[in-house]
Write a protein that holds these residues in place. Structure first.
Motif, PDB file in Angstrom:
ATOM      1  N   UNK A  32     -17.041  23.560  35.409  1.00 12.01           N
ATOM      2  CA  UNK A  32     -16.657  23.210  34.042  1.00 12.01           C
ATOM      3  C   UNK A  32     -17.837  23.409  33.094  1.00 12.01           C
ATOM      4  N   UNK A  33     -17.540  23.620  31.855  1.00  9.46           N
ATOM      5  CA  UNK A  33     -18.568  23.760  30.812  1.00  9.46           C
ATOM      6  C   UNK A  33     -19.576  24.858  31.143  1.00  9.46           C
ATOM      7  N   UNK A  34     -19.053  25.994  31.581  1.00  8.65           N
ATOM      8  CA  UNK A  34     -19.920  27.137  31.862  1.00  8.65           C
ATOM      9  C   UNK A  34     -20.877  26.936  33.018  1.00  8.65           C
ATOM     10  N   UNK A  35     -20.516  26.085  33.955  1.00  9.69           N
ATOM     11  CA  UNK A  35     -21.368  25.824  35.118  1.00  9.69           C
ATOM     12  C   UNK A  35     -22.202  24.566  34.991  1.00  9.69           C
ATOM     13  N   UNK A  36     -22.066  23.857  33.857  1.00 11.66           N
ATOM     14  CA  UNK A  36     -22.777  22.585  33.683  1.00 11.66           C
ATOM     15  C   UNK A  36     -22.118  21.439  34.429  1.00 11.66           C
ATOM     16  N   UNK A  37     -20.864  21.648  34.827  1.00  2.00           N
ATOM     17  CA  UNK A  37     -20.133  20.669  35.606  1.00  2.00           C
ATOM     18  C   UNK A  37     -19.531  19.548  34.776  1.00  2.00           C
ATOM     19  N   UNK A  38     -18.546  18.891  35.372  1.00  9.16           N
ATOM     20  CA  UNK A  38     -17.927  17.723  34.753  1.00  9.16           C
ATOM     21  C   UNK A  38     -17.492  16.761  35.844  1.00  9.16           C
ATOM     22  N   UNK A  39     -17.910  15.523  35.700  1.00  8.45           N
ATOM     23  CA  UNK A  39     -17.527  14.475  36.641  1.00  8.45           C
ATOM     24  C   UNK A  39     -16.750  13.416  35.883  1.00  8.45           C
ATOM     25  N   UNK A  40     -15.741  12.858  36.530  1.00  9.54           N
ATOM     26  CA  UNK A  40     -15.035  11.726  35.945  1.00  9.54           C
ATOM     27  C   UNK A  40     -15.200  10.533  36.882  1.00  9.54           C
ATOM     28  N   UNK A  41     -15.302   9.370  36.272  1.00 10.71           N
ATOM     29  CA  UNK A  41     -15.626   8.148  37.006  1.00 10.71           C
ATOM     30  C   UNK A  41     -14.602   7.071  36.698  1.00 10.71           C
ATOM     31  N   UNK A  42     -14.443   6.126  37.604  1.00  7.73           N
ATOM     32  CA  UNK A  42     -13.503   5.030  37.437  1.00  7.73           C
ATOM     33  C   UNK A  42     -14.109   3.740  37.984  1.00  7.73           C
ATOM     34  N   UNK A  43     -13.701   2.647  37.397  1.00  4.01           N
ATOM     35  CA  UNK A  43     -14.124   1.336  37.931  1.00  4.01           C
ATOM     36  C   UNK A  43     -13.241   0.911  39.106  1.00  4.01           C
ATOM     37  N   UNK A  44     -12.099   1.566  39.255  1.00  2.00           N
ATOM     38  CA  UNK A  44     -11.118   1.242  40.290  1.00  2.00           C
ATOM     39  C   UNK A  44     -11.435   2.000  41.578  1.00  2.00           C
ATOM     40  N   UNK A  45     -11.942   1.299  42.545  1.00  3.69           N
ATOM     41  CA  UNK A  45     -12.319   1.928  43.818  1.00  3.69           C
ATOM     42  C   UNK A  45     -11.132   2.618  44.483  1.00  3.69           C
ATOM     43  N   UNK A  46      -9.932   2.075  44.285  1.00  7.37           N
ATOM     44  CA  UNK A  46      -8.726   2.657  44.876  1.00  7.37           C
ATOM     45  C   UNK A  46      -8.407   4.036  44.279  1.00  7.37           C
TER      46      UNK A  46
END
Length: 90
Positions: A32-46
């Motif tokens: 994503x973003x031309x190789x800069x990457x994208x991570x998404x995070x959650x507070x919900x462990x499930x």
């Protein structure tokens, strides 16, 4: 739920991601973003991405972008390594 999840400890080089500390990875695209990457995070462990073992979680953490495989310094471009993480049992 058994296996491993990736928990964020903030950015490796600064504190601008303090709001992510303790959250769990639930998505990652190294290209994503031309190789800069994208991570998404959650507070919900499930809702976190689940890995059968810590080795597979580590393999994702070290995933290199295929669009921009090298950083400007010539080292592998592994966008997720911008974060300090832990591999926690699910």
């Amino acid at each position: 739920m058994s296996g491993f999840v990736i928990r964020c400890g903030g950015f490796a080089h600064d504190d601008t991601a303090d709001h992510l500390i303790g959250q769990y990875l639930n998505g990652f695209d190294p290209d994503a973003h031309g190789g800069g990457g994208e991570a998404s995070w959650t507070r919900d462990k499930e809702s976190a991405m689940l890995f059968p073992d810590a080795g597979q979680a580590l393999a994702l953490y070290r995933t290199q972008s295929t669009i921009k495989p090298l950083r400007s310094d010539g080292l592998p471009n592994r966008p997720l390594t911008a974060f300090n993480v832990s591999f926690d049992e699910a």
